[in-house]
Design a protein around this motif. Structure first.
Motif, PDB file in Angstrom:
ATOM      1  N   HIS A  43      34.900  36.569  -7.819  1.00 36.35           N
ATOM      2  CA  HIS A  43      36.138  36.528  -8.591  1.00 36.35           C
ATOM      3  C   HIS A  43      37.101  35.460  -8.057  1.00 36.35           C
ATOM      4  O   HIS A  43      37.779  34.778  -8.835  1.00 36.35           O
ATOM      5  N   LEU A  44      37.137  35.292  -6.741  1.00 41.05           N
ATOM      6  CA  LEU A  44      38.023  34.277  -6.173  1.00 41.05           C
ATOM      7  C   LEU A  44      37.583  32.867  -6.572  1.00 41.05           C
ATOM      8  O   LEU A  44      38.421  32.012  -6.894  1.00 41.05           O
ATOM      9  N   LEU A  45      36.291  32.629  -6.561  1.00 44.15           N
ATOM     10  CA  LEU A  45      35.803  31.299  -6.924  1.00 44.15           C
ATOM     11  C   LEU A  45      35.911  31.055  -8.424  1.00 44.15           C
ATOM     12  O   LEU A  45      36.204  29.927  -8.852  1.00 44.15           O
ATOM     13  N   LEU A  46      35.709  32.084  -9.240  1.00 37.91           N
ATOM     14  CA  LEU A  46      35.941  31.937 -10.677  1.00 37.91           C
ATOM     15  C   LEU A  46      37.415  31.642 -10.948  1.00 37.91           C
ATOM     16  O   LEU A  46      37.741  30.820 -11.814  1.00 37.91           O
ATOM     17  N   ASP A  47      38.307  32.305 -10.230  1.00 39.20           N
ATOM     18  CA  ASP A  47      39.742  32.022 -10.361  1.00 39.20           C
ATOM     19  C   ASP A  47      40.029  30.567 -10.018  1.00 39.20           C
ATOM     20  O   ASP A  47      40.816  29.887 -10.689  1.00 39.20           O
TER      21      ASP A  47
END
Length: 291
Positions: A43-47
């Motif tokens: 989720h952090l990298l998608l953000d």
């Protein structure tokens, strides 16, 4: 239809912030237990990819303490810490280079590209962008304490970082550096992030960890303080609301703001899409410290 309209409302709310931050740099420091959680990192990298796609220029700086400690144990080396810093002898430095500057750093960049973004690992094998000097600490009597190959960042190759950002590529930087003479050093990721943000003139510095932010009551997560000015943060330190290990974290955030970074965020990376929620919504989900 109601769900569709609510989703459109969220996008309209984000539009203001998207316009405001277009072309600005946000330095994202990844740390804490989120680095060990595959789900949290997704989720952090998608953000991060979303941020770059709508015009913000993210720069990732990361540590990898738990991965290093595991590799040291596998090699039969007992991790040793001095005043919160990892003692780094020659054998430990080799592990730091292999695990942090190699496996972890290149793994983050690879995951970003697997998710459809573009990223470049900036390490000793590709391009080092951090210059440092070796440091020592002092004990209570003022005597020097040797930390081994540990340093503090003195300069940042901002031209190389900006060149990647301008091409839509996310720079991924490990917390290692070299002296001007070429000696490789282990460095603190938090202080490295501060120097990178300062040198780049970043709009934001975001500390992503397993800490939700500043709490009025450390036992009550619902007591999260959303926004703090420098004066308000100092008052909370003085009256004991901010205590223990949070004091140096908040003081570091305050110093970063004084050095020209407009806002410093502290967010809990275990919360799904915490980066987007904190940057592109009115209320946010962590603590923001600004002037």
């Amino acid at each position: 239809m109601r769900d569709a309209i609510e989703k459109a409302d969220v996008l309209i709310e984000a539009l203001h912030w998207i316009r405001q931050f277009r072309g600005s740099i946000a330095v994202i420091k990844l740390g804490g237990s989120v680095m060990d959680s595959a789900d949290d990192m997704v989720h952090l990298l998608l953000d991060t990819i979303f941020m770059e796609s709508v015009g913000l220029q993210p720069v990732i700086i990361h540590g990898g303490g738990k991965a290093i400690s595991r590799a040291m144990q596998e090699a039969g080396i007992t991790p040793r810490f001095v005043q919160g810093r990892r003692y780094t002898d020659a054998a430990t430095l080799q592990i730091v280079e292999r695990v942090l500057a190699g496996e972890v750093n290149e793994g983050i960049a690879k995951r970003i590209e697997e998710f459809g973004g573009m990223a470049r690992p900036l390490n000793f094998r590709t391009k080092n962008v951090l210059t440092a000097k070796q440091i020592t600490l002092s004990d209570e009597a003022g005597n020097p304490i040797d930390l081994g190959y540990v340093g503090r960042v003195t300069d940042v190759d901002t031209a190389a970082i900006r060149a990647l950002c301008s091409r839509g590529i996310v720079p991924v930087i490990p917390s290692v550096a070299e002296t001007p003479a070429g000696q490789r050093l282990n460095i603190n990721a938090d202080t490295a992030a501060q120097m990178i943000a300062e040198k780049l003139g970043a709009e934001k510095l975001v500390f992503v960890s397993d800490v939700p932010g500043v709490l009025r009551d450390k036992e009550d997560r619902s007591s999260l303080i959303r926004e703090l000015s420098l004066d308000e943060a100092q008052r909370l330190i003085d009256d004991g609301t901010i205590q223990g290990g949070m004091i140096p974290k908040v003081q570091a955030c305050m110093e970063t703001v004084r050095r020209g970074v407009r806002k410093v965020h502290m967010v809990d990376g275990r919360l799904r899409h915490s980066l987007l929620l904190d940057i592109y919504t009115r209320t946010g989900v962590g603590t923001v410290i600004s002037e």
